[in-house]
Write an enzyme that holds these catalytic residues in place. Structure first.
Site, PDB file in Angstrom:
ATOM      1  N   LYS A 156      32.922  43.106  28.124  1.00 40.55           N
ATOM      2  CA  LYS A 156      32.354  42.108  29.038  1.00 40.55           C
ATOM      3  C   LYS A 156      31.028  42.558  29.659  1.00 40.55           C
ATOM      4  O   LYS A 156      30.264  41.721  30.141  1.00 40.55           O
ATOM      5  CB  LYS A 156      33.363  41.773  30.141  1.00 40.55           C
ATOM      6  N   LYS A 180      32.799  48.959  35.124  1.00 45.33           N
ATOM      7  CA  LYS A 180      33.619  48.014  34.354  1.00 45.33           C
ATOM      8  C   LYS A 180      34.851  48.746  33.848  1.00 45.33           C
ATOM      9  O   LYS A 180      34.773  49.870  33.360  1.00 45.33           O
ATOM     10  CB  LYS A 180      32.856  47.420  33.164  1.00 45.33           C
ATOM     11  N   SER A 215      38.011  45.505  27.620  1.00 43.32           N
ATOM     12  CA  SER A 215      37.153  44.659  28.452  1.00 43.32           C
ATOM     13  C   SER A 215      35.826  45.306  28.839  1.00 43.32           C
ATOM     14  O   SER A 215      35.019  44.667  29.534  1.00 43.32           O
ATOM     15  CB  SER A 215      37.899  44.238  29.722  1.00 43.32           C
ATOM     16  N   SER A 224      37.596  41.107  35.470  1.00 41.94           N
ATOM     17  CA  SER A 224      37.867  41.111  34.026  1.00 41.94           C
ATOM     18  C   SER A 224      38.604  39.843  33.589  1.00 41.94           C
ATOM     19  O   SER A 224      39.540  39.896  32.785  1.00 41.94           O
ATOM     20  CB  SER A 224      38.673  42.358  33.646  1.00 41.94           C
TER      21      SER A 224
END
Length: 390
Positions: A162, A321, A159, A216
């Site tokens: 993203k 992140k 992820s 997420s």
């Protein structure tokens, strides 16, 4: 005298007639007895046939299911006991089945190796004894590399993808208040992961960005790409074009969520991405938000940040992140201020749910305590540069 003879002669005649009568009636009686015996034989035969047929039925019932094999058991009074037997046996069977299934699951679910493990990166030693196979710490202002470990390895990034999704959307200057509806196309068919965003839920583009970067949320990220002008394929092309524009030549994207392991990059490329994304205020704000309440019909959904370090007052995080799929292990990228320096940290292929956070804590303490004999490690004084690679 004459009278006696006459009487005796009459007696003889009567006796002879009786004998004659018996001789005549004997065959008839014998025939009748024979016919009587013949009529009784079929009845006896039928009775004999019925007995084995009952036994056969019992055996057949026992073969069909072991649960009913005691259904014909009788108590001392000759009454059939059915319910007590049928209740006891299935409970035992169900317990045995559950036990056997649990054993099969434990045996048939070996741990999957990450790509980093298959490449042998987990066996790499480092002075900080990090859990992550790949690590990179860079001074954001000077581009000085303070710590590196397998920073050129190209691995699945989960992820962390993203972050590029958010960068492409932010740079497109699309209206953040535009309403977008979750559809069946946004359901995860790669990993089968769940989502609290039900099909039919309508949110603004800004809300979808918030959930994708902070929690997420896979359906949110997919909806951002699906509804981008030009469609999903065009959106993925823009993701890869942006990577080339930034000099991220180790990086490749195939979809906007990170669920597919073909989304890959290196620690050096990801450090570049973090540095560029940090320049977008919306990405800084949304990725470091501690939590967000979402009104969905009559329900209120509470979403929290997937990185618990944002709640820690000892940390000053400007952008972050997290990421995880089985092929990538636990991943984390952050921009944070430590000991008066703006640092970019990248951790890939970490084992354990909290191991990437532990690595970040070790790096922070190491930076704060540099110069002490606690860790015998001299910082690497090379400059982080992006360069074309084959």
């Amino acid at each position: 005298m004459v009278k006696r003879e006459l009487r005796f002669g009459g007696f003889l005649r009567v006796l002879m007639m009786a004998l004659i009568s018996l001789s005549v009636m004997w065959p008839v009686a014998e025939s009748a007895a024979s016919s009587s015996n013949k009529s009784k034989k079929p009845v006896a035969s039928k009775t004999a046939k019925k007995q084995p047929s009952k036994a056969t039925r019992k055996e057949a019932t026992a073969r069909k299911s072991t649960r009913t094999k005691t259904a014909s058991a009788r108590n001392k009074k000759g009454r059939t006991v059915v319910a007590q037997r049928r209740e006891a046996v299935p409970a035992t069977i169900r317990t045995a089945v559950r036990s056997s299934r649990a054993e099969v699951v434990r045996v048939a679910a070996p741990a999957r190796l990450t790509v980093g493990e298959r490449l042998g990166l987990r066996s790499s030693d480092d002075p900080l004894d990090l859990n992550s196979s790949v690590a990179l710490v860079v001074d954001q202002d000077t581009s000085e590399v303070l710590f590196s470990k397998n920073d050129g390895a190209v691995l699945p990034i989960a992820s962390l993808t993203k972050l590029m999704t958010g960068l492409v959307v932010a740079d497109a200057n699309l209206p953040m208040d535009e309403q977008i509806t979750i559809t069946t196309d946004d359901i995860d068919t790669y990993k089968g992961s769940g989502s609290r965003l039900a099909v039919g839920t309508t949110l603004s583009r800004g809300e979808l960005m918030h959930l994708a970067l902070m929690s997420s949320e896979n359906r949110a990220a997919h909806a951002l790409g699906r509804t981008f002008p030009g469609g999903m394929e065009h959106f993925v092309r823009l993701m890869n074009a942006k990577a080339r524009e930034l000099g991220m030549y180790d990086t490749r994207y195939v979809e906007p969520t990170g669920l597919l392991s073909q989304n890959q990059s290196s620690a050096r490329d990801l450090a570049t991405l973090v540095s560029v994304a940090y320049q977008r205020p919306i990405l800084r704000e949304l990725s470091t938000s501690p939590g967000y309440q979402l009104n969905v019909g009559r329900r209120v959904l509470q979403y929290n940040n997937s990185n618990r370090l944002v709640h820690n007052p000892e940390w000053n995080i400007g952008l972050q992140k997290t990421g995880y799929i089985s092929e990538a292990g636990r991943c984390l990228v952050m921009q944070a201020s430590v000991a008066g320096r703006k640092l970019i940290m990248v951790f890939l292929d970490s084992a354990g749910k909290v191991s990437r956070l532990q690595d970040a804590e070790r790096v922070r303490r190491w930076v704060e305590n540099q110069g002490t004999p606690a860790v015998n490690h001299q910082p690497v004084t090379q400059t982080l540069v992006t360069r074309p690679q084959g």
